[in-house]
Design an enzyme around this catalytic site. Structure first.
Site, PDB file in Angstrom:
ATOM      1  N   ALA A  42      46.163  54.983  34.674  1.00  0.00           N
ATOM      2  CA  ALA A  42      44.869  55.067  35.349  1.00  0.00           C
ATOM      3  C   ALA A  42      44.034  56.270  34.935  1.00  0.00           C
ATOM      4  O   ALA A  42      42.979  56.513  35.525  1.00  0.00           O
ATOM      5  CB  ALA A  42      45.082  55.101  36.862  1.00  0.00           C
ATOM      6  N   ASP A  43      44.469  57.008  33.914  1.00  0.00           N
ATOM      7  CA  ASP A  43      43.737  58.225  33.548  1.00  0.00           C
ATOM      8  C   ASP A  43      43.618  58.388  32.031  1.00  0.00           C
ATOM      9  O   ASP A  43      43.993  59.426  31.475  1.00  0.00           O
ATOM     10  CB  ASP A  43      44.460  59.440  34.156  1.00  0.00           C
ATOM     11  N   PRO A  44      43.067  57.366  31.316  1.00  0.00           N
ATOM     12  CA  PRO A  44      42.984  57.444  29.850  1.00  0.00           C
ATOM     13  C   PRO A  44      41.744  58.197  29.363  1.00  0.00           C
ATOM     14  O   PRO A  44      40.940  57.670  28.604  1.00  0.00           O
ATOM     15  CB  PRO A  44      42.939  55.973  29.444  1.00  0.00           C
TER      16      PRO A  44
ATOM     17  N   ASN B 292      43.943  62.703  27.153  1.00  0.00           N
ATOM     18  CA  ASN B 292      45.221  61.999  27.264  1.00  0.00           C
ATOM     19  C   ASN B 292      45.433  60.972  26.164  1.00  0.00           C
ATOM     20  O   ASN B 292      46.381  60.189  26.226  1.00  0.00           O
ATOM     21  CB  ASN B 292      45.330  61.295  28.622  1.00  0.00           C
TER      22      ASN B 292
END
Length: 317
Positions: free
Chosen positions: A105-107, A111
């Site tokens: 949920a955090d691309p 990252n």
């Protein structure tokens, strides 16, 4: 607002749980690397996930292999040469959202790396935020995309309870349902200008879609389930990165391509029903050949193959 704040702070605590992150890494890698169950769903050369050193992990530390790589977005834009890797990332995100339900949920740019090897591969880092998308929601999203492109707003409105965005009892009120359908139609017609060729896929900017839904929220008792907040952020981030390299990038074309592939090959009763809805003439209660041709044309255009290949793939599966 309360749900959104609860979700935000809940995720902050989740990110600091290193044992949970270690489990997320192993789970994601098992799906998307090597011979993983979903590895075949994304384009070559695939993705890389750092392997864990379980013997060096604990409550306060997590240890992974070192991977030589460069930031996918070192500056404010993604380089044109790296756009294929970003498209791979978007395909992988859609597989997570619509296929497996295991969602990084955090691309954001920090990252995502590209390996120094040739060909370069996409590296996912930081698995503190991984959300689960229920099967009913996954199927609902596929159906929603299909109905949106088909401009079947009545069917689209019905899905908002399946997507956990509006309580079911709200849409059971006929006046409210009628008003909501009309509001969706107005918003969609503003967001999706009709292309010159009706078989083409209209262009959509994801951030504008979110803004439009936010505008409807106070009128129709919207809720904000965890999957929606996390996944909206993930897709919005990737779309912004893609548009930095290619301003003409159309996220709806990519999402619709994945949705069509799912509709054409799934045996799910709900998805088969949606496929029938968008290819049948409701007045004559029979298959609409023009709608079928348009669907095959769209699928072939997105996949970059001939139309007969799409037909053959469907028949074979």
């Amino acid at each position: 607002l309360v749900d959104a704040v609860d979700e935000f702070f809940g995720r902050l605590f989740e990110e600091s749980d290193f044992r949970n992150e270690a489990a997320n890494i192993e789970r994601f890698a098992a799906l998307y690397t090597g011979d993983g169950e979903a590895a075949g769903s994304i384009p070559d050369p695939g993705v890389v996930v750092p392997s864990l050193r379980r013997d060096l992990c604990g409550d306060n530390v997590i240890t992974m292999e070192w991977i030589d790589g460069d930031k996918l977005m070192p500056d404010a834009v993604v380089a044109q040469d790296d756009l294929p890797l970003l498209r791979l990332g978007i395909s992988c995100t859609l597989s997570q959202l619509l296929e497996t339900g295991v969602m990084h949920a955090d691309p954001h740019p920090g990252n995502l790396l590209k390996t120094v090897s040739s060909p370069a591969q996409l590296v996912y880092l930081d698995f503190g935020l991984v959300s689960d998308v229920p099967i009913g929601v996954r199927e609902g999203l596929v159906r929603a995309v299909a109905y949106l492109v088909a401009r079947d707003y009545d069917a689209l409105a019905n899905l908002f309870s399946d997507l956990l965005l509006i309580p079911k009892e709200v849409l059971e009120d006929e006046e409210t349902k009628e008003a909501f359908t009309a509001a969706l139609a107005v918003a969609a017609d503003e967001l999706l200008p009709s292309p010159d060729d009706p078989t083409d896929i209209p262009e959509l900017k994801f951030d504008r879609l979110i803004d439009s839904l936010a505008g409807l929220a106070p009128r129709f008792e919207f809720t904000l389930p965890p999957y929606f907040l996390n996944n909206a952020r993930a897709i919005g981030t990737l779309e912004g990165m893609a548009r930095s390299a290619d301003p003409s990038f159309n996220v709806l074309a990519v999402v619709y391509g994945f949705a069509v592939q799912t509709l054409l090959t799934s045996e799910s009763t709900a998805l088969v029903g949606t496929l029938k809805d968008i290819t049948y003439n409701k007045d004559k209660q029979r298959l609409d050949i023009e709608k079928v041709r348009a669907l095959v044309k769209q699928a072939a255009s997105i996949a970059g193959v001939k139309r007969r290949q799409i037909v053959w793939d469907v028949v074979r599966k």
